[in-house]
Design a protein around this motif. Structure first.
Motif, short mmCIF file in Angstrom:
data_model
loop_
_atom_site.label_atom_id
_atom_site.label_comp_id
_atom_site.label_asym_id
_atom_site.label_seq_id
_atom_site.Cartn_x
_atom_site.Cartn_y
_atom_site.Cartn_z
N ARG A 11 0.57 -1.42 -0.11
CA ARG A 11 -0.18 0.14 0.02
C ARG A 11 0.90 1.30 -0.15
O ARG A 11 1.82 1.46 0.84
CB ARG A 11 -1.02 -0.04 1.31
CG ARG A 11 -1.93 1.26 1.47
CD ARG A 11 -2.51 1.11 2.81
NE ARG A 11 -3.27 2.36 2.74
CZ ARG A 11 -4.60 2.55 2.29
NH1 ARG A 11 -5.32 1.29 1.81
NH2 ARG A 11 -5.43 3.44 2.54
N LYS A 33 -5.74 -2.39 -5.46
CA LYS A 33 -6.15 -1.57 -6.35
C LYS A 33 -5.03 -0.80 -6.78
O LYS A 33 -3.90 -0.36 -5.92
CB LYS A 33 -7.40 -0.54 -5.81
CG LYS A 33 -8.45 -1.03 -5.33
CD LYS A 33 -9.35 -0.12 -4.59
CE LYS A 33 -10.68 -0.49 -4.51
NZ LYS A 33 -11.74 0.43 -3.95
N ALA A 34 -4.88 0.05 -8.00
CA ALA A 34 -3.66 0.76 -8.26
C ALA A 34 -4.00 1.65 -9.55
O ALA A 34 -4.87 1.46 -10.44
CB ALA A 34 -2.69 -0.21 -8.88
N THR A 35 -3.08 2.63 -9.51
CA THR A 35 -3.46 3.52 -10.76
C THR A 35 -2.01 3.39 -11.66
O THR A 35 -0.90 3.23 -11.05
CB THR A 35 -3.08 5.18 -10.34
OG1 THR A 35 -4.35 5.21 -9.34
CG2 THR A 35 -3.42 6.19 -11.34
N ALA A 36 -2.45 3.09 -12.91
CA ALA A 36 -1.02 2.89 -13.80
C ALA A 36 -0.79 4.13 -14.57
O ALA A 36 -1.80 4.37 -15.35
CB ALA A 36 -1.25 1.53 -14.52
N LEU A 37 0.35 4.39 -14.83
CA LEU A 37 0.74 5.30 -15.95
C LEU A 37 1.62 4.79 -17.05
O LEU A 37 2.63 4.14 -16.70
CB LEU A 37 1.47 6.47 -15.30
CG LEU A 37 2.11 7.57 -16.41
CD1 LEU A 37 0.82 8.16 -17.05
CD2 LEU A 37 3.08 8.60 -15.49
N LEU A 79 1.80 12.10 -7.01
CA LEU A 79 0.29 11.77 -7.36
C LEU A 79 -0.04 13.03 -8.17
O LEU A 79 -0.92 12.76 -9.17
CB LEU A 79 -0.42 11.51 -6.08
CG LEU A 79 -0.51 10.27 -5.15
CD1 LEU A 79 -0.97 10.55 -4.16
CD2 LEU A 79 -0.63 9.26 -6.14
N PHE A 82 1.00 12.71 -11.89
CA PHE A 82 0.42 11.80 -12.56
C PHE A 82 -0.98 12.43 -13.08
O PHE A 82 -1.24 12.14 -14.46
CB PHE A 82 -0.04 10.67 -11.53
CG PHE A 82 0.77 9.39 -11.69
CD1 PHE A 82 0.45 8.16 -12.01
CD2 PHE A 82 1.93 9.35 -10.85
CE1 PHE A 82 0.92 7.05 -12.10
CE2 PHE A 82 2.86 8.02 -10.74
CZ PHE A 82 2.22 6.97 -11.40
N GLU A 83 -1.56 13.45 -12.16
CA GLU A 83 -2.92 13.97 -12.49
C GLU A 83 -2.46 14.97 -13.82
O GLU A 83 -3.17 15.05 -14.80
CB GLU A 83 -3.48 14.55 -11.52
CG GLU A 83 -3.93 13.37 -10.48
CD GLU A 83 -4.27 14.14 -9.13
OE1 GLU A 83 -4.18 15.19 -9.17
OE2 GLU A 83 -4.94 13.51 -8.34
N ASN A 86 -1.43 13.52 -17.13
CA ASN A 86 -2.63 13.03 -17.75
C ASN A 86 -3.64 14.00 -18.19
O ASN A 86 -4.13 13.86 -19.53
CB ASN A 86 -3.60 12.00 -16.89
CG ASN A 86 -4.80 11.55 -17.49
OD1 ASN A 86 -4.64 10.74 -18.59
ND2 ASN A 86 -5.96 11.73 -17.06
#
Length: 234
Positions: A11, A33-37, A79, A82-83, A86
């Motif tokens: 985590r 759960k994960a966020t992938a780039l 984070l 990342f946003e 995107n």
């Protein structure tokens, strides 16, 4: 298993997976759960700032792909990057779309390098009293550019070359000689991808006595001469 090494990502941690890395035996918890780039390779390479630390950062990430961000500010910054990346990607109507997206990618990389550098230094200091295998791995990452013989590392660790190979084989299934070649291979690939460097400059940086010797070494590791490898990159 990540490049023949067992890894665990929990985590709040980040996993940096380069396409050439070998990934197998993936197991996920039920609540995973994960966020992938996903970043296209040529786009990534074209936006890597031309700085001396870039090679160390990339190699360090290949060996230690799981990053634990102890600082909440660092975690939030990543984070946010990342946003923002995107968001830039989606704004296709921006008058300077390519330029803005490239700059955002470069900022993302520099922030990650900042975190990598701190981790790299912490790990470097902590391994002074580590196992022989851990100390060898650290030395190999640091010196594989110019030191490609097992004897150099065994001398640093005050053991024989044969014993060092045995230690590495027992710990990872791979000999010290093979690890040195892996690190050198990755470094050569990264250098050849940098079009700002000539082949002669790369050979000099890796302290080869001649370009022809460098060419033979590269062909042994990559199955192609430096020029042939570059031509395949397009």
């Amino acid at each position: 298993m990540f490049n023949d090494q067992q890894m665990e990502c929990g985590r709040g941690e980040f996993l940096f997976w380069f396409a050439e890395s070998r990934l197998s035996g993936l197991l996920l918890s039920k609540d995973f759960k994960a966020t992938a780039l996903l970043v296209e390779k040529n786009f990534l390479n074209s936006n890597i700032p031309d700085q001396g630390w870039s090679i160390n950062a990339l190699l360090h990430s290949r060996v230690y792909p799981v990053k634990t961000l102890h600082d909440k500010k660092d975690r939030q910054r990543i984070l946010s990057n990342f946003e923002w990346l995107n968001d830039r990607f989606l704004k296709t109507d921006h008058r300077f779309y390519d330029e803005a997206l490239n700059l955002q990618m470069q900022l993302f990389i520099l922030d990650m390098w900042h975190i990598f550098a701190s981790e790299y230094e912490r790990r470097k200091h902590s391994l002074q009293s580590g196992t022989l295998y851990e100390r060898f791995m650290q030395l190999a990452q640091e010196h594989c550019m110019t030191e490609r013989e097992v004897q150099f590392y065994s001398d640093q660790l005050n053991i024989t070359s044969k014993y060092l190979n045995q230690v590495c084989k027992k710990s990872s299934g791979v000999t010290a000689s093979e690890w040195i070649q892996r690190f050198a291979r990755e470094r050569i690939i990264l250098l050849l991808q940098n079009r700002n460097l000539t082949i002669s400059e790369i050979a000099d940086e890796m302290e080869f006595s001649s370009r022809s010797f460098f060419t033979r070494y590269v062909k042994k590791l990559l199955g192609a001469t430096p020029s042939e490898y570059r031509s395949r990159l397009g």
